[in-house]
Write an enzyme that holds these catalytic residues in place. Structure first.
Site, mmCIF file in Angstrom:
data_model
loop_
_atom_site.group_PDB
_atom_site.id
_atom_site.type_symbol
_atom_site.label_atom_id
_atom_site.label_comp_id
_atom_site.label_asym_id
_atom_site.label_seq_id
_atom_site.Cartn_x
_atom_site.Cartn_y
_atom_site.Cartn_z
ATOM 1 N N ASN A 135 -66.834 90.644 -55.364
ATOM 2 C CA ASN A 135 -65.800 89.757 -55.143
ATOM 3 C C ASN A 135 -64.569 90.401 -54.584
ATOM 4 O O ASN A 135 -63.964 91.226 -55.481
ATOM 5 C CB ASN A 135 -65.399 89.058 -56.410
ATOM 6 C CG ASN A 135 -63.891 88.114 -56.251
ATOM 7 O OD1 ASN A 135 -63.433 87.963 -54.937
ATOM 8 N ND2 ASN A 135 -63.419 87.923 -57.385
ATOM 9 N N LYS A 146 -61.680 89.720 -53.561
ATOM 10 C CA LYS A 146 -60.585 88.978 -53.969
ATOM 11 C C LYS A 146 -59.598 88.971 -52.629
ATOM 12 O O LYS A 146 -60.088 88.755 -51.533
ATOM 13 C CB LYS A 146 -59.840 89.782 -55.017
ATOM 14 C CG LYS A 146 -60.534 89.903 -55.907
ATOM 15 C CD LYS A 146 -59.824 90.231 -57.455
ATOM 16 C CE LYS A 146 -60.823 90.566 -58.529
ATOM 17 N NZ LYS A 146 -60.178 90.638 -59.852
ATOM 18 N N HIS A 196 -62.973 80.985 -60.870
ATOM 19 C CA HIS A 196 -62.409 82.163 -61.382
ATOM 20 C C HIS A 196 -61.203 82.280 -62.033
ATOM 21 O O HIS A 196 -60.189 81.438 -61.769
ATOM 22 C CB HIS A 196 -62.245 83.314 -59.830
ATOM 23 C CG HIS A 196 -62.184 84.730 -60.346
ATOM 24 N ND1 HIS A 196 -61.175 85.199 -60.808
ATOM 25 C CD2 HIS A 196 -63.082 85.675 -60.404
ATOM 26 C CE1 HIS A 196 -61.203 86.482 -60.963
ATOM 27 N NE2 HIS A 196 -62.222 86.798 -60.725
ATOM 28 N N GLU A 238 -58.529 83.827 -61.898
ATOM 29 C CA GLU A 238 -57.449 84.104 -61.247
ATOM 30 C C GLU A 238 -57.211 82.644 -60.656
ATOM 31 O O GLU A 238 -55.787 82.380 -60.335
ATOM 32 C CB GLU A 238 -57.670 85.069 -60.149
ATOM 33 C CG GLU A 238 -57.542 86.405 -60.965
ATOM 34 C CD GLU A 238 -58.409 87.724 -60.125
ATOM 35 O OE1 GLU A 238 -58.600 87.387 -58.865
ATOM 36 O OE2 GLU A 238 -58.384 88.772 -60.869
ATOM 37 N N GLU A 267 -66.755 86.201 -67.674
ATOM 38 C CA GLU A 267 -65.632 87.063 -67.284
ATOM 39 C C GLU A 267 -64.862 86.959 -68.139
ATOM 40 O O GLU A 267 -63.527 86.115 -67.969
ATOM 41 C CB GLU A 267 -65.360 86.904 -65.993
ATOM 42 C CG GLU A 267 -66.387 87.017 -64.790
ATOM 43 C CD GLU A 267 -65.768 87.488 -63.299
ATOM 44 O OE1 GLU A 267 -66.144 88.346 -62.888
ATOM 45 O OE2 GLU A 267 -65.047 86.805 -63.035
ATOM 46 N N GLY A 308 -60.243 93.458 -64.044
ATOM 47 C CA GLY A 308 -59.319 94.719 -63.365
ATOM 48 C C GLY A 308 -58.680 95.354 -64.390
ATOM 49 O O GLY A 308 -57.420 96.087 -64.164
ATOM 50 N N SER A 361 -64.589 94.696 -65.180
ATOM 51 C CA SER A 361 -64.618 95.980 -65.086
ATOM 52 C C SER A 361 -65.979 96.745 -65.072
ATOM 53 O O SER A 361 -66.052 97.911 -65.824
ATOM 54 C CB SER A 361 -63.568 96.499 -66.364
ATOM 55 O OG SER A 361 -62.201 96.308 -65.896
HETATM 56 C C1 PEP Z 1 -63.675 89.781 -60.847
HETATM 57 O O1 PEP Z 1 -62.550 89.687 -60.068
HETATM 58 O O2 PEP Z 1 -64.357 89.136 -60.642
HETATM 59 C C2 PEP Z 1 -63.857 91.185 -61.675
HETATM 60 C C3 PEP Z 1 -64.896 91.150 -62.374
HETATM 61 O O3 PEP Z 1 -62.994 91.963 -61.171
HETATM 62 P P1 PEP Z 1 -63.124 93.611 -61.787
HETATM 63 O O4 PEP Z 1 -64.700 94.040 -61.549
HETATM 64 O O5 PEP Z 1 -62.253 94.391 -60.890
HETATM 65 O O6 PEP Z 1 -62.811 93.713 -63.104
#
Ligand code: PEP
Length: 249
Positions: free
Chosen positions: A9, A11, A93, A95, A163, A169, A209
């Site tokens: 992703n 983003k 997601h 976000e 997630e 992040g 992460s």
């Molecule tokens: C995500 O945005 O779906 C995600 C898992 O981000 P990150 O790997 O940067 O934590």
């Protein structure tokens, strides 16, 4: 019976120059066993799809509107994503749930739209830190799963991404026991609602992460069928070792 999946992703990151990373990734991973997907910003979808044509890398969107067309300035329909070359779309997601007040009901409507365009819906769920600390993780992800997935979900049209919001992040990752607890719970919840065949066919991705250094142990965890990766999917040099760890799991 489930093909492992590594989904990236991007983003709101990347202009045309970032497409060179896709070419590098395609060359590095031409023999990967896992299903590979990159979800770039919408502005790069068509160009990414052209670069990935005739490769094993699939291209996906990061969101779609529930309606197929209409007065929704700035939004994109599932048909538009499909037309641009996407085969999948990330939905719900955290976000989007936080920044755009998306509810699980909205996510379910978007999921139906994705299916009708022939896109695989990657439906995201996860608890906040406050919800985890209150002991509500399974209650939260269970209700998100129930409300975000319409009837008709199959292992072909749907992928679930767990997630934890506090792991996205941040560099923080749940313990392997915590990941296993949620993934086992999700598999069981799918079995109860959709039956054993659907549950056995549906990929459950972990996201939050994931890095080259922790990927192998996460992929060895119960009921983890791959990863949804944010930051570490932006560079082939970071994403490739994650894919290699998944192939080896
Ligand atoms: C995500 O945005 O779906 C995600 C898992 O981000 P990150 O790997 O940067 O934590």
């Amino acid at each position: 019976m489930r093909q492992k999946m590594a989904a990236g992703n991007w983003k709101m990151n990347g202009t045309g120059a970032a497409l060179a990373e896709l070419e590098t990734l395609i060359q590095a991973q031409h023999a990967a066993k896992s299903e590979l997907l990159i979800c770039p910003p919408a502005t790069l979808l068509s160009r990414a799809a052209e670069i990935a044509a005739d490769s094993s890398l699939a291209i996906g969107g990061q969101d779609c509107h529930a309606a197929s067309s209409g007065a929704h300035t700035g939004d994109l329909s599932s048909e538009m994503l499909k037309d641009a070359g996407a085969t999948a779309v990330i939905l719900g997601h955290s976000e989007r749930r936080a920044d755009h007040n998306e509810t699980s009901k909205t996510v379910a409507a978007k999921t139906k739209s994705a299916w009708s365009a022939g896109l695989t819906a990657i439906v995201c769920l996860g608890e906040t830190l406050a919800e985890r600390e209150a002991g509500d993780t399974l209650k939260v992800v269970g209700s998100q799963l129930a409300a975000s997935l319409p009837d008709g979900a199959t292992g072909q049209n749907t992928v679930i991404a767990y997630e934890p919001v506090w792991a996205i992040g941040t560099g923080k990752v749940p313990s392997l026991d915590q990941i296993a607890e949620v993934h086992d719970f999700l598999r069981h919840a799918l079995t109860t609602r959709f039956g054993a065949e659907m549950a056995a066919a549906t990929r459950l991705l972990y996201g939050g992460s994931v890095k080259p250094g922790n990927a192998a142990e996460i992929f060895a965890t119960s009921n983890v069928d791959g990863a949804l990766v944010g930051g570490a999917s932006l560079k082939s040099a970071d994403f490739s070792p994650i894919i290699a760890a998944l192939d080896a799991s």
